[in-house]
Design a protein around this motif. Structure first.
Motif, PDB file in Angstrom:
ATOM      1  N   THR A  45       4.892 -11.396   1.984  1.00 23.52           N
ATOM      2  CA  THR A  45       5.483 -10.069   1.858  1.00 23.52           C
ATOM      3  C   THR A  45       6.875 -10.127   1.261  1.00 23.52           C
ATOM      4  O   THR A  45       7.367  -9.115   0.761  1.00 23.52           O
ATOM      5  CB  THR A  45       5.552  -9.362   3.222  1.00 23.52           C
ATOM      6  OG1 THR A  45       6.273 -10.181   4.141  1.00 23.52           O
ATOM      7  CG2 THR A  45       4.166  -9.101   3.783  1.00 23.52           C
ATOM      8  N   TYR A  50       5.825  -8.420  -4.601  1.00 17.47           N
ATOM      9  CA  TYR A  50       6.133  -7.095  -4.107  1.00 17.47           C
ATOM     10  C   TYR A  50       7.606  -6.739  -4.264  1.00 17.47           C
ATOM     11  O   TYR A  50       8.080  -5.788  -3.666  1.00 17.47           O
ATOM     12  CB  TYR A  50       5.722  -6.967  -2.637  1.00 17.47           C
ATOM     13  CG  TYR A  50       4.240  -6.803  -2.482  1.00 17.47           C
ATOM     14  CD1 TYR A  50       3.654  -5.556  -2.519  1.00 17.47           C
ATOM     15  CD2 TYR A  50       3.421  -7.922  -2.354  1.00 17.47           C
ATOM     16  CE1 TYR A  50       2.279  -5.398  -2.412  1.00 17.47           C
ATOM     17  CE2 TYR A  50       2.048  -7.770  -2.246  1.00 17.47           C
ATOM     18  CZ  TYR A  50       1.493  -6.513  -2.269  1.00 17.47           C
ATOM     19  OH  TYR A  50       0.137  -6.370  -2.177  1.00 17.47           O
ATOM     20  N   PRO A  55       9.636  -1.874   0.522  1.00 10.98           N
ATOM     21  CA  PRO A  55       8.738  -1.885   1.676  1.00 10.98           C
ATOM     22  C   PRO A  55       9.135  -0.855   2.725  1.00 10.98           C
ATOM     23  O   PRO A  55      10.299  -0.471   2.842  1.00 10.98           O
ATOM     24  CB  PRO A  55       8.899  -3.309   2.232  1.00 10.98           C
ATOM     25  CG  PRO A  55      10.282  -3.702   1.824  1.00 10.98           C
ATOM     26  CD  PRO A  55      10.525  -3.045   0.485  1.00 10.98           C
ATOM     27  N   GLY A 235      -4.626  -3.636  -2.117  1.00 11.17           N
ATOM     28  CA  GLY A 235      -3.743  -4.790  -2.260  1.00 11.17           C
ATOM     29  C   GLY A 235      -3.550  -5.206  -3.700  1.00 11.17           C
ATOM     30  O   GLY A 235      -3.676  -4.408  -4.630  1.00 11.17           O
ATOM     31  N   ALA A 254      -2.805  -7.743   0.891  1.00 15.24           N
ATOM     32  CA  ALA A 254      -2.221  -6.422   1.108  1.00 15.24           C
ATOM     33  C   ALA A 254      -1.418  -6.461   2.395  1.00 15.24           C
ATOM     34  O   ALA A 254      -1.802  -7.146   3.341  1.00 15.24           O
ATOM     35  CB  ALA A 254      -3.309  -5.357   1.198  1.00 15.24           C
ATOM     36  N   VAL A 257      -1.097  -2.059   5.638  1.00 14.65           N
ATOM     37  CA  VAL A 257      -2.127  -1.085   5.291  1.00 14.65           C
ATOM     38  C   VAL A 257      -3.105  -0.943   6.453  1.00 14.65           C
ATOM     39  O   VAL A 257      -3.285  -1.853   7.256  1.00 14.65           O
ATOM     40  CB  VAL A 257      -2.882  -1.469   4.005  1.00 14.65           C
ATOM     41  CG1 VAL A 257      -1.949  -1.429   2.802  1.00 14.65           C
ATOM     42  CG2 VAL A 257      -3.547  -2.841   4.123  1.00 14.65           C
ATOM     43  N   TRP A 315       4.024   0.448  -2.088  1.00 18.05           N
ATOM     44  CA  TRP A 315       3.097  -0.593  -2.521  1.00 18.05           C
ATOM     45  C   TRP A 315       3.158  -0.740  -4.035  1.00 18.05           C
ATOM     46  O   TRP A 315       3.511   0.207  -4.743  1.00 18.05           O
ATOM     47  CB  TRP A 315       1.676  -0.266  -2.057  1.00 18.05           C
ATOM     48  CG  TRP A 315       1.542  -0.265  -0.571  1.00 18.05           C
ATOM     49  CD1 TRP A 315       1.372  -1.349   0.248  1.00 18.05           C
ATOM     50  CD2 TRP A 315       1.592   0.871   0.305  1.00 18.05           C
ATOM     51  NE1 TRP A 315       1.315  -0.967   1.569  1.00 18.05           N
ATOM     52  CE2 TRP A 315       1.444   0.399   1.631  1.00 18.05           C
ATOM     53  CE3 TRP A 315       1.744   2.244   0.109  1.00 18.05           C
ATOM     54  CZ2 TRP A 315       1.453   1.255   2.741  1.00 18.05           C
ATOM     55  CZ3 TRP A 315       1.757   3.097   1.206  1.00 18.05           C
ATOM     56  CH2 TRP A 315       1.611   2.585   2.503  1.00 18.05           C
ATOM     57  N   GLN A 334      -4.164   2.249  -1.162  1.00 19.53           N
ATOM     58  CA  GLN A 334      -4.007   1.773  -2.540  1.00 19.53           C
ATOM     59  C   GLN A 334      -5.264   1.935  -3.386  1.00 19.53           C
ATOM     60  O   GLN A 334      -5.326   1.395  -4.492  1.00 19.53           O
ATOM     61  CB  GLN A 334      -3.565   0.307  -2.564  1.00 19.53           C
ATOM     62  CG  GLN A 334      -2.196   0.062  -1.931  1.00 19.53           C
ATOM     63  CD  GLN A 334      -1.793  -1.389  -2.056  1.00 19.53           C
ATOM     64  OE1 GLN A 334      -1.803  -2.121  -1.076  1.00 19.53           O
ATOM     65  NE2 GLN A 334      -1.441  -1.816  -3.254  1.00 19.53           N
TER      66      GLN A 334
END
Length: 351
Positions: A45, A50, A55, A235, A254, A257, A315, A334
């Motif tokens: 993460t 990302y 986030p 994801g 992902a 979620v 995301w 997503q």
């Protein structure tokens, strides 16, 4: 691509895409795990993958309510899809902490493929070799409930649950089913049930709307299927697919979620756009090509509107997939399934 038709962008965005985005916010267990509890997904993460998307902070949006749990499940799935038999089988590991103030004697999962509406069309799921912390556990499957018994799960204790499962995909035009070359995989795997002020939530499957209650978690999903398949998934795909003979293996991750959905069709084309650092991908077949530009424009407009009203979309990617179904649209994290039938009007009204 020529824009042969004109959807009502407002109608399409309002009915499906914006609904997806506004409902996609994670439902977190409360309170969140402490900062010193390191998730196996921490490196993931925080990766560059990302870095473009801001986030969501893990806070309890409803502090006046009692705790929800178990908290922060990490799902790892390794599955194989047989496109000739329409069977998905594989294994799953779930790492999760009891954030509640009570000891739990049972752990429940919802197994939605056993819903009557799916079984009527040949669908179903079987579960085998259930283990908790590496030890074989007593369990039973009753309709859409998987009950893992005699676990003695104490507060703050972490458990690792593993199992093997086999899913028969029903033949139907639905969010879970196959029709022609298209495979829709919504609500297809065992998913951890929610414990809240009412106890375990084990309501039966309801075929209309977004009638599913699950806590936000992280997913690491490896999928092997025929190399001809084009896959859209919750994801982000990690790395390139690995091809061996006629088979290909994909990996998706992902975070934060509530669910993990996929759509597969060997005839898919993909058109893309980027807005506010979010990748918008539209998947369509030759038959659905006339809708593709308008679907992409709707996705772009939805992200812009979301960002204006709520803040940055948290995301990095949103997939909009064309399929045949009885509904107008179905929203998963997503990923939005858009039901496009021959009798659909070009002004955005559902046919």
């Amino acid at each position: 691509m020529l824009k042969n038709t004109m959807f009502s962008i407002t109608a399409l965005s309002t009915m499906a895409l914006l609904l997806c985005i506004t409902l996609a916010f994670p439902v977190f267990a409360s309170p969140a795990i402490s900062s010193n509890e390191k998730s196996s997904f921490e490196e993931y993460t925080n990766s560059d993958l990302y870095s473009r998307a801001e986030p969501i902070q893990q806070i309890n949006p409803f502090p006046f309510q009692s705790r929800r749990g178990p908290s922060n499940p990490n799902y790892t799935l390794d599955v194989h899809y047989d496109k000739d038999q329409h069977v998905m089988k594989g294994s799953m590991k779930v790492e999760v902490t009891n954030n509640l103030s009570t000891t739990l004697d049972h752990i429940y999962f919802n197994v939605w493929p056993n819903a009557e509406t799916f079984q009527e069309n040949g669908g179903g799921i079987t579960v085998e070799n259930v283990q908790v912390n590496g030890n074989a556990s007593e369990y039973r499957v009753e309709k859409t409930k998987l009950d893992i018994q005699q676990v003695q799960w104490k507060p703050h204790e972490k458990k690792t649950i593993t199992m093997e499962f086999k899913v028969q995909i029903p033949k139907q035009k639905d969010r879970f089913g196959w029709y022609g070359d298209t495979v829709s995989l919504g609500n297809w795997f065992p998913i951890l049930a929610v414990y809240d002020e009412e106890g375990w939530n084990l309501d039966p499957y309801y075929p209309y709307g977004e009638a599913f209650y699950s806590l936000s978690g992280n997913f690491d999903v490896t999928v092997t299927t025929h190399s001809s398949e084009v896959i859209a998934a919750t994801g982000k795909q990690i790395g390139e697919r690995k091809v061996e003979g006629d088979m290909a293996t994909y990996r998706y991750k992902a975070f934060n979620v509530r669910d993990f959905a996929m759509e597969m069709d060997p005839n898919y084309h993909v058109t893309t756009a980027i807005v506010n650092n979010v990748d918008i991908n539209v998947y369509y077949t030759d038959k659905q090509e006339k809708y593709a530009d308008d679907m992409l424009e709707s996705g772009v407009d939805s992200i812009k509107l979301f960002s204006e009203k709520f803040g940055a979309y948290p995301w990095p990617e949103l997939d909009i997939v064309s399929m045949e179904g009885w509904f107008g649209g179905m929203e998963y994290p997503q990923l939005v399934m858009m039901s496009l039938t021959d009798n659909r009007n070009t002004n955005g009204i559902m046919g």
